[in-house]
Enzyme design. Structure first.
Site, PDB file in Angstrom:
ATOM      1  N   SER A 190       9.713   1.191  -6.882  1.00 46.56           N
ATOM      2  CA  SER A 190       8.392   0.561  -6.752  1.00 46.56           C
ATOM      3  C   SER A 190       7.304   1.624  -6.886  1.00 46.56           C
ATOM      4  CB  SER A 190       8.319  -0.079  -5.352  1.00 46.56           C
ATOM      5  OG  SER A 190       7.027  -0.479  -5.027  1.00 46.56           O
ATOM      6  N   ASP A 196      16.908   4.109  -3.526  1.00 49.18           N
ATOM      7  CA  ASP A 196      15.947   3.213  -2.876  1.00 49.18           C
ATOM      8  C   ASP A 196      16.691   2.237  -1.991  1.00 49.18           C
ATOM      9  OD1 ASP A 196      12.726   2.526  -3.788  1.00 49.18           O
ATOM     10  OD2 ASP A 196      13.775   1.080  -2.495  1.00 49.18           O
ATOM     11  N   ASN A 207       9.853  10.916  -2.648  1.00 49.62           N
ATOM     12  CA  ASN A 207       8.686  10.026  -2.676  1.00 49.62           C
ATOM     13  C   ASN A 207       8.822   8.858  -1.702  1.00 49.62           C
ATOM     14  OD1 ASN A 207       6.500   8.301  -4.212  1.00 49.62           O
ATOM     15  ND2 ASN A 207       8.391   7.096  -4.259  1.00 49.62           N
ATOM     16  N   TYR A 240       2.432   8.283  10.877  1.00 48.22           N
ATOM     17  CA  TYR A 240       2.494   8.513   9.421  1.00 48.22           C
ATOM     18  C   TYR A 240       1.868   9.857   9.055  1.00 48.22           C
ATOM     19  CZ  TYR A 240       1.501   7.729   4.437  1.00 48.22           C
ATOM     20  OH  TYR A 240       1.419   7.848   3.069  1.00 48.22           O
TER      21      TYR A 240
HETATM   22  N1  LIG Z   1      -0.186   4.317  -2.664  1.00 43.41           N
HETATM   23  C1  LIG Z   1      -0.958   5.171  -2.062  1.00 43.41           C
HETATM   24  O1  LIG Z   1      -2.193   5.053  -2.081  1.00 43.41           O
HETATM   25  C2  LIG Z   1      -0.359   6.346  -1.317  1.00 43.41           C
HETATM   26  C3  LIG Z   1      -1.244   7.226  -0.680  1.00 43.41           C
HETATM   27  C4  LIG Z   1      -0.735   8.321  -0.013  1.00 43.41           C
HETATM   28  C5  LIG Z   1       0.639   8.536   0.032  1.00 43.41           C
HETATM   29  N2  LIG Z   1       1.481   7.653  -0.574  1.00 43.41           N
HETATM   30  C6  LIG Z   1       2.917   7.916  -0.490  1.00 43.41           C
HETATM   31  O2  LIG Z   1       3.498   7.783  -1.763  1.00 43.41           O
HETATM   32  C7  LIG Z   1       4.847   7.316  -1.628  1.00 43.41           C
HETATM   33  C8  LIG Z   1       5.045   6.076  -2.482  1.00 43.41           C
HETATM   34  O3  LIG Z   1       4.164   5.074  -2.013  1.00 43.41           O
HETATM   35  P1  LIG Z   1       3.915   3.698  -2.796  1.00 43.41           P
HETATM   36  O4  LIG Z   1       2.498   3.357  -2.576  1.00 43.41           O
HETATM   37  O5  LIG Z   1       4.476   3.773  -4.152  1.00 43.41           O
HETATM   38  O6  LIG Z   1       4.777   2.722  -1.881  1.00 43.41           O
HETATM   39  P2  LIG Z   1       5.810   1.542  -2.234  1.00 43.41           P
HETATM   40  O7  LIG Z   1       6.069   0.825  -0.951  1.00 43.41           O
HETATM   41  O8  LIG Z   1       5.328   0.768  -3.417  1.00 43.41           O
HETATM   42  O9  LIG Z   1       7.112   2.379  -2.620  1.00 43.41           O
HETATM   43  C9  LIG Z   1       7.862   3.067  -1.641  1.00 43.41           C
HETATM   44  C10 LIG Z   1       9.336   2.923  -2.008  1.00 43.41           C
HETATM   45  O10 LIG Z   1      10.099   3.623  -1.014  1.00 43.41           O
HETATM   46  C11 LIG Z   1      11.232   2.831  -0.723  1.00 43.41           C
HETATM   47  N3  LIG Z   1      11.759   3.160   0.601  1.00 43.41           N
HETATM   48  C12 LIG Z   1      11.200   2.872   1.808  1.00 43.41           C
HETATM   49  N4  LIG Z   1      12.010   3.296   2.795  1.00 43.41           N
HETATM   50  C13 LIG Z   1      13.096   3.862   2.199  1.00 43.41           C
HETATM   51  C14 LIG Z   1      14.278   4.462   2.696  1.00 43.41           C
HETATM   52  N5  LIG Z   1      14.515   4.562   4.028  1.00 43.41           N
HETATM   53  N6  LIG Z   1      15.184   4.933   1.823  1.00 43.41           N
HETATM   54  C15 LIG Z   1      14.976   4.804   0.481  1.00 43.41           C
HETATM   55  N7  LIG Z   1      13.873   4.243  -0.043  1.00 43.41           N
HETATM   56  C16 LIG Z   1      12.955   3.760   0.816  1.00 43.41           C
HETATM   57  C17 LIG Z   1      10.727   1.404  -0.782  1.00 43.41           C
HETATM   58  O11 LIG Z   1      11.777   0.461  -0.935  1.00 43.41           O
HETATM   59  C18 LIG Z   1       9.801   1.455  -2.002  1.00 43.41           C
HETATM   60  O12 LIG Z   1      10.482   1.148  -3.199  1.00 43.41           O
HETATM   61  C19 LIG Z   1       5.070   7.079  -0.138  1.00 43.41           C
HETATM   62  O13 LIG Z   1       5.707   8.207   0.430  1.00 43.41           O
HETATM   63  C20 LIG Z   1       3.662   6.934   0.395  1.00 43.41           C
HETATM   64  O14 LIG Z   1       3.581   7.284   1.755  1.00 43.41           O
HETATM   65  C21 LIG Z   1       1.006   6.554  -1.244  1.00 43.41           C
END
Ligand SMILES: NC(=O)c1ccc[n+]([C@@H]2O[C@H](COP(=O)([O-])OP(=O)(O)OC[C@H]3O[C@@H](n4cnc5c(N)ncnc54)[C@H](O)[C@@H]3O)[C@@H](O)[C@H]2O)c1
Length: 251
Positions: free
Chosen positions: A15, A36, A89, A154
């Site tokens: 994702s 994932d 990630n 977080y």
């Molecule tokens: N989107 C943003 O604005 C943003 C901002 C800062 C940081 N981040 C970080 O970027 C990363 C990706 O975020 P995103 O927005 O794409 O989120 P998202 O929820 O779309 O994707 C995160 C993915 O991690 C997987 N996941 C969750 N727990 C898991 C586990 N225990 N084992 C394996 N997989 C697991 C989920 O199934 C998902 O597919 C995250 O670490 C998030 O904290 C995102």
């Protein structure tokens, strides 16, 4: 050692940012194993990517579980060869007043966001040390640079990931292994849209764009392109760095 044709693991690649990172690496000829926890989504995305000719495998793995991580890394080695690129990630968010955080919630956020990268890095390091080449990119969060209300667990977990990045960069540099972190700001992904719809962000995306020097929210490709560069040979002199990809906000 060119990174085309090597093998990468991208955690949380079913994702959002992880999926865009998988696509960017695969487009450059890297073989990618996605770890994932969301089985359905993983299966659908892996089928789509393989349909377009990418060499991608999916493993249903909880990154906080050592046995699952070790087993899936071993299977990746067998199927795709030594793992020389790791993008940690996978992450979970939380929005709670500090006093409402329970032990279970605190431990789960730390387990996925900090223990996960620790476990997966330990499992892939033997391949990188043998090759004397490796690239590790940890996706942290800009909230760890500026703080964020109602996200203490977080923010703490992502600050820990920045610390892990810096410590590992010192320890692994002599073996040709670089370790960097990208702390995204607001990037439009399913996770972010879900939290906005739950009312967990007080500001709209439009308002956020106005606070950002380049006047837009981030796109997954912004993070993916920077990550791919940090996985390339061309970035061999960049290690231990926090690479802001944030439109100029919170630099
Ligand atoms: N989107 C943003 O604005 C943003 C901002 C800062 C940081 N981040 C970080 O970027 C990363 C990706 O975020 P995103 O927005 O794409 O989120 P998202 O929820 O779309 O994707 C995160 C993915 O991690 C997987 N996941 C969750 N727990 C898991 C586990 N225990 N084992 C394996 N997989 C697991 C989920 O199934 C998902 O597919 C995250 O670490 C998030 O904290 C995102």
């Amino acid at each position: 050692m060119a990174f085309e044709g090597t093998t990468a693991i991208v955690t949380g690649g079913a994702s959002g940012l992880g999926l865009a990172i998988t696509e960017a690496l695969a487009a450059r000829g890297t073989k990618v194993a996605i770890f994932d926890i969301q089985a359905d989504r993983l299966e659908a995305e892996v089928a789509r990517l393989r349909g377009q000719g990418d060499t991608v495998r999916g493993h249903v793995v909880d990154v906080s579980d050592r046995a699952q991580v070790t087993g899936a890394v071993e299977q990746t080695r067998t199927e795709l060869g030594p793992v020389l690129i790791l993008v940690s990630n996978a992450g979970v968010v939380q929005f709670d007043r500090f006093e409402s955080i329970t032990d279970d919630l605190w431990e789960r956020v730390m387990a996925v966001n900090l223990r996960g990268p620790y476990l997966v890095t330990q499992a892939v390091l033997p391949d990188m040390r043998t090759a004397r080449w490796g690239r590790i990119v940890n996706i942290s969060s800009s909230s760890s640079q500026g703080g964020q209300e109602r996200m203490a667990a977080y923010v703490s977990s992502k600050a820990g990931l920045i610390g892990l990045t810096k410590a590992l960069a010192l320890e692994l540099g002599k073996d040709g292994i670089t370790v960097n972190t990208i702390p995204p700001g607001m990037v439009v992904t399913p996770q972010l849209l879900g939290e906005i719809s739950k009312g967990n962000f007080t500001n709209s995306l439009d308002h956020f764009a106005k606070l950002t020097p380049v006047r837009r929210a981030g796109r997954p490709e912004d993070i993916a392109n920077a990550t791919a560069f940090l996985c390339d040979d061309a970035s061999s002199y960049i290690t231990g760095q926090i690479i802001g990809v944030n439109g100029g906000r919170r630099t």
